[in-house]
Design a protein around this motif. Sequence first.
Motif, short mmCIF file in Angstrom:
data_model
loop_
_atom_site.label_atom_id
_atom_site.label_comp_id
_atom_site.label_asym_id
_atom_site.label_seq_id
_atom_site.Cartn_x
_atom_site.Cartn_y
_atom_site.Cartn_z
N ARG A 136 0.78 -1.24 -0.05
CA ARG A 136 0.02 0.01 0.02
C ARG A 136 0.85 1.25 0.09
O ARG A 136 0.45 2.18 -0.56
CB ARG A 136 -1.00 -0.09 1.25
CG ARG A 136 -1.75 1.23 1.37
CD ARG A 136 -2.46 1.64 0.37
NE ARG A 136 -3.21 3.17 0.54
CZ ARG A 136 -2.88 4.21 0.16
NH1 ARG A 136 -1.44 4.27 -0.11
NH2 ARG A 136 -3.10 5.38 0.32
N ALA B 251 -1.19 9.96 -9.98
CA ALA B 251 -2.60 11.00 -9.63
C ALA B 251 -2.31 12.45 -9.33
O ALA B 251 -3.16 13.35 -9.43
CB ALA B 251 -3.58 10.31 -8.83
N HIS C 174 -2.81 4.12 6.31
CA HIS C 174 -3.05 3.68 5.05
C HIS C 174 -2.64 2.22 5.15
O HIS C 174 -3.40 1.13 4.68
CB HIS C 174 -2.44 4.32 3.81
CG HIS C 174 -3.06 5.61 3.35
ND1 HIS C 174 -2.13 6.78 2.76
CD2 HIS C 174 -4.48 6.09 3.97
CE1 HIS C 174 -2.93 7.89 2.89
NE2 HIS C 174 -4.16 7.59 3.45
N GLN D 220 1.93 3.27 -6.88
CA GLN D 220 0.67 2.96 -6.81
C GLN D 220 -0.27 4.16 -6.98
O GLN D 220 -1.39 4.28 -7.27
CB GLN D 220 -0.11 1.85 -5.73
CG GLN D 220 0.54 0.67 -5.82
CD GLN D 220 -0.22 -0.25 -4.82
OE1 GLN D 220 -1.19 -0.17 -4.37
NE2 GLN D 220 0.53 -1.26 -4.45
N HIS D 221 0.28 5.32 -6.16
CA HIS D 221 -0.36 6.57 -6.08
C HIS D 221 0.18 7.75 -6.51
O HIS D 221 -0.43 8.73 -6.91
CB HIS D 221 -0.48 6.72 -4.43
CG HIS D 221 -0.85 5.41 -3.90
ND1 HIS D 221 -2.08 4.89 -3.86
CD2 HIS D 221 -0.19 4.65 -3.17
CE1 HIS D 221 -2.17 3.75 -2.98
NE2 HIS D 221 -0.75 3.57 -2.48
N LEU E 183 1.14 10.79 -0.15
CA LEU E 183 0.98 9.62 -1.17
C LEU E 183 0.75 8.39 -0.07
O LEU E 183 0.00 7.47 -0.49
CB LEU E 183 2.25 9.36 -1.75
CG LEU E 183 2.75 10.43 -2.91
CD1 LEU E 183 4.07 9.69 -3.60
CD2 LEU E 183 1.61 10.63 -3.68
N ALA E 184 1.41 8.12 1.31
CA ALA E 184 1.29 7.07 2.18
C ALA E 184 1.60 7.46 3.27
O ALA E 184 2.39 8.35 3.50
CB ALA E 184 2.04 6.00 1.32
#
Length: 442
Positions: A19, A28, A266, A24-25, A261-262
């Motif tokens: 995660r 965006a 999370h 993964q993020h 982002l993380a």
Amino acid sequence: MIADPKALLRQLYDAAVARALPAQHLAAFLPAVPPRGRTLVLGAGKAAAAMAQALEAAIQAQWPAEALVSGLVITAYGHRPPGYRPRRLELVEAAHPVPDAAGEAAARRILGLARGLSADDLVICLISGGGSSLLSLPAPGLSLADKQALNRALLQSGASISEMNCVRKHLSAIKGGRLAAACAPAQVLTLLISDVPGDDPAVIASGPTVADASRCQDALAICARYGLPLPAAARAGLESGAFETVKASEPFWAQHSLHMLATPQHSLEAAAEAAAALGLRAHILSDAMEGEAREVGRVHAALARAVARRGQPFAKPCVLLSGGETTVSLAAPPPGAAVSTGRQLGQGGRATEFLLGCAIALDGEPGVFALSADTDGIDGVGDNAGAFLTPSSLARARALGLNAQAELDAHNSRGFFAPLGDLLVTGPSHTNVNDFRALLIF
């Protein structure tokens, strides 16, 4: 009955780490179009190389090929993602947790790159945990050797990460908002991966692009509280206020934006979802636990024992999850402590020290298994992310002649779990959202 508790715990850890991976993020948060001027990418941290890799992939996919993109990113030795060869950026590796000359030279270059920008330019800053030591540029009058000595003292003091970074940023020429000031009047986009309790952007990597509310007097008070030695130039700069950090009143902050982002939360939520998919109830205790690692371990043990014996406050089977950043205050073993011989002492980090404190308190409690690991894949300065605990750990250790309390007193937690075959070795994960702990009770 759970067939393989250790494998289940490893699945939860892997879900937590996955995660937090920037690939993964990050895309965006990339602006839809490049700026009118050029894009400068600057970064530092254990996850900075993986963030740079994700950013380059996003730029290639979303921006025109003629966009002007360049920059410099610093990560820790061994934390470059496998196969990553930067196309537009330069990647430098440096030392963590104690800074070295490579980090100082790269930090100086980063500060130089930030100067002379225009309002048409965009700076994308990739910041993650570990950036405090990697982005090490001493304040005027201080040397790298001064910073190294103070960093070692901070790491051994038991100070919290917020306290350590308050001192670090005031004795830096680039942290505490100073990198942001150098970038003006350019637009600045800061992308963060949090490794600190509370996710305060001003604490992550000592906030090079974030306004700082702490004062020189706060840094002095922390140094006095922990008996930290200060070079004469450091004391003079703090006492006079010459080393004050950049405050929120500066007008250039209007050109800044920031995205997380993380975070530890999370990752804990991802682990809880993974547990639920396996039919197991998960309870997140906190994403921001602090304190002495061994004492936090004892508290977790008490809670796990209550669940195992009384079904309070949670019914078993279940898994208890927590994150945050504990500390290890280094001290000599107590007089007369019976330390096992034949191995180097003091091998261990926060994760394994937590686990050894937990093991002693649980004393072989049936049906309780645990995993404690750092999400960056490295616990302290060893090669392991953390370790596993089983109900048989203490008995197996005694059979090998190991004294758990003596090893804990000597801060040799890695040396305790290694002979048991219970270390978790993953290699660098290329992210960092700090401690991950999971206690399985059934």
